[in-house]
Design an enzyme around this catalytic site. Sequence first.
Site, PDB file in Angstrom:
ATOM      1  CE  LYS A 125      -4.434  -1.487   1.895  1.00 54.00           C
ATOM      2  NZ  LYS A 125      -4.276  -2.916   1.695  1.00 54.00           N
ATOM      3  CD  GLU A 209      -4.969   5.818   2.455  1.00 54.78           C
ATOM      4  OE1 GLU A 209      -4.306   5.573   1.441  1.00 54.78           O
ATOM      5  OE2 GLU A 209      -6.127   5.376   2.647  1.00 54.78           O
ATOM      6  CG  HIS A 244     -12.700  -3.114   6.126  1.00 53.93           C
ATOM      7  ND1 HIS A 244     -12.934  -1.795   5.804  1.00 53.93           N
ATOM      8  CD2 HIS A 244     -12.422  -3.129   7.454  1.00 53.93           C
ATOM      9  CE1 HIS A 244     -12.787  -1.036   6.876  1.00 53.93           C
ATOM     10  NE2 HIS A 244     -12.481  -1.815   7.898  1.00 53.93           N
ATOM     11  NE  ARG A 301      -6.997 -10.596  -5.622  1.00 54.48           N
ATOM     12  CZ  ARG A 301      -8.218 -10.169  -5.311  1.00 54.48           C
ATOM     13  NH1 ARG A 301      -9.208 -10.370  -6.171  1.00 54.48           N
ATOM     14  NH2 ARG A 301      -8.460  -9.525  -4.185  1.00 54.48           N
TER      15      ARG A 301
END
Length: 706
Positions: A125, A209, A244, A301
């Site tokens: 990330k 973030e 999530h 993917r």
Amino acid sequence: MSDSEAKVHQFDSILVANRGEIACRVIRTAQRLGYRAIAVYSEPDADAAHVRLADEAYALQGSTSSESYLDIAQIVAACEATGAGAVHPGYGFLSENTAFASACEAAGVIFIGPPAAAIELMGSKRLSKVAMLKAGVPCIPGYEDAAQDTETLKSAADAIGYPLMIKASAGGGGRGMRLVQKAADFEAQLKTARSEALNAFGSDEVILEKAVIEPRHIEIQVMADRYGHTIHLGERDCSIQRRHQKVVEEAPSPVVSEALRQQMGEAAVRAASSCGYFGAGTVEFLLDRSGSFYFLEMNTRLQVEHPVTEMVTGLDLVAMQIEVAAGRQLKLQQSDIVLRGHAIEVRVYAEDPSRDFLPQTGHIALWQHQGKSVDELGLITDFSGAPTAVAARSGGLRVDDGFLSGQTISPYYDPMLAKVIGFGPDRETARRHLLKGLDNMTLFGLTSNLSFLSSILRNSEFISGRTTTAFLQQQSQALGVEQDEAGLALALAALVIYLKSDPRAAGLKASGALAIPVASNIILQAEDSETSAQAVRIRRIAAAGQTRQQQSEPIFEVTAEHGRHEFRVLTTEADAIMVVIDRRRIRVPFIMTGPEGGRSVWLKVREVSHTSHHAFTDVTRQRKSATASVGDGRIYASMDGLVIAAHASEGDIVKQGELLFTLEAMKIEHPLTANASGRLAAVHVSAGAQVKGRQLLAEIEIQSDE
């Protein structure tokens, strides 16, 4: 790479390094294109659907994921042993594993996926966000530098402002992710996120973030060939999530305009092009209330939700992956891609929504649906011309599944069973087709989330298209099952057991003639071991103005604690009964299992508002009082799994609610606590034991608090 350097890789067989529904989906397209499809399977999957479907199958050693499907050496050896020229990783497992992509290349096997360098970059990330900022892709303000000491991170957090997100750099699936509301909570949440990240991914590196509150989760499907040509195939809205993890996905998004689609699509193409990407990939964004969007991550993917894109573009994405891997140029231009119609996908899981979505294991007694498989839909595999979307041509149901009736769902793998996709010329038609498809499905043998999914599709917020990532949390009460609906299922289960188990019930023919006792009592235990058993009284009654002997269609009064129901029985079959209740004529499919005195019934009940599956066991003849409730001191395994920790020993004094065992199943840890206070009189298992669902693990000698 220039056109002059184009090189076509010849192969005629593809090994699918996965299992379940995605393995079946890839195998179907590979076979449709004329390739020999090769499956691999672990010991528990020896008779799995993907093994039966493949042209050839290779046995892997081991049962768990790490012992089998995640063992790179075994997968590469399988390619060599079967002569596979290419390998498709599906999603999950080794699909985003840099070492696996490199190992395939070293073995001379074509990896049907992106280059290893792109996988490695986008797997971080932190590094991927740095790369996206350089490429001019909009990103959430935050901290993504290399320094990871607590002091630096705390200073960065204060500069960003709260609320903010801590995210594991190597993470996914919500692990190592924490929302921090205020500065005082930062260090504690950072410690937890780091610990989770280290345990799950082997790295405790994190990024920070600014929190985007209640956003929509929008992702863009990209496809690129080996020669620098990249296009996007529109967006998918994946906002409905739990922990999530996506639950419902649709294409196109109800809130994305043509202008916004173009902006997000161009950003996604820049993201893919910046890292030399080829193959199928997904660039994920968060869309806030103002219409601004921010890069979240790139999945290198095929995505679980790729079928909705296939239905609105008409393109077979697996076929496109194979074309690109074989070195062929992508002939489609961006102007060829037009989204037509609408598609909505839900994920069917073996889980119990009433028990915090606890994963379930067990035997699939019956699985039936009316959907089409991917090879029956006419998806385009010839990419020389502009495609026409399937969803715009017709409406219907697609089912991507990976199991069959009679098979067992083990505790070793993810509990997702199937994906169900409704499609049509518009969103409301797609929703209706999907809802009808779910209501017509039959899944007996273990608890699933079918009813929960139906309740989402009936929810007014979903129908209006106003859902955000907070939808499930905000609508949790509205998505529950009413108690009186469960009561109807109990009454029908008692009636089924009574009619099918009493020898005198054989007199019930198609004409309805019946010769059975006037009344009987049955005690039923719901499949959920947390629920008390209930006594049900069944009594045959006469219609107004008639005697029972005059009735061609017998009427039964079924009474339990929840209330009274009256059924007129029209017919009985081996696997269904037809009854009339409150002037409604309904057919109730069922399956009975187990011996006399312990027989169980699975049945599907069509309510006014939804269709649900239920299971009950007849405990009438058991010596122990069937009305015993929670708190009897007997501790049972909640499902099949591995005891990874025993927290108390025989003879210990324990309090109600105290943690006794930690059970691991389907990648999730499940705590088992004492249901009463007292002395631990017997402990039947220890750490490392593999247990079955509802197996007795311990017994507490209950002591009074006085």
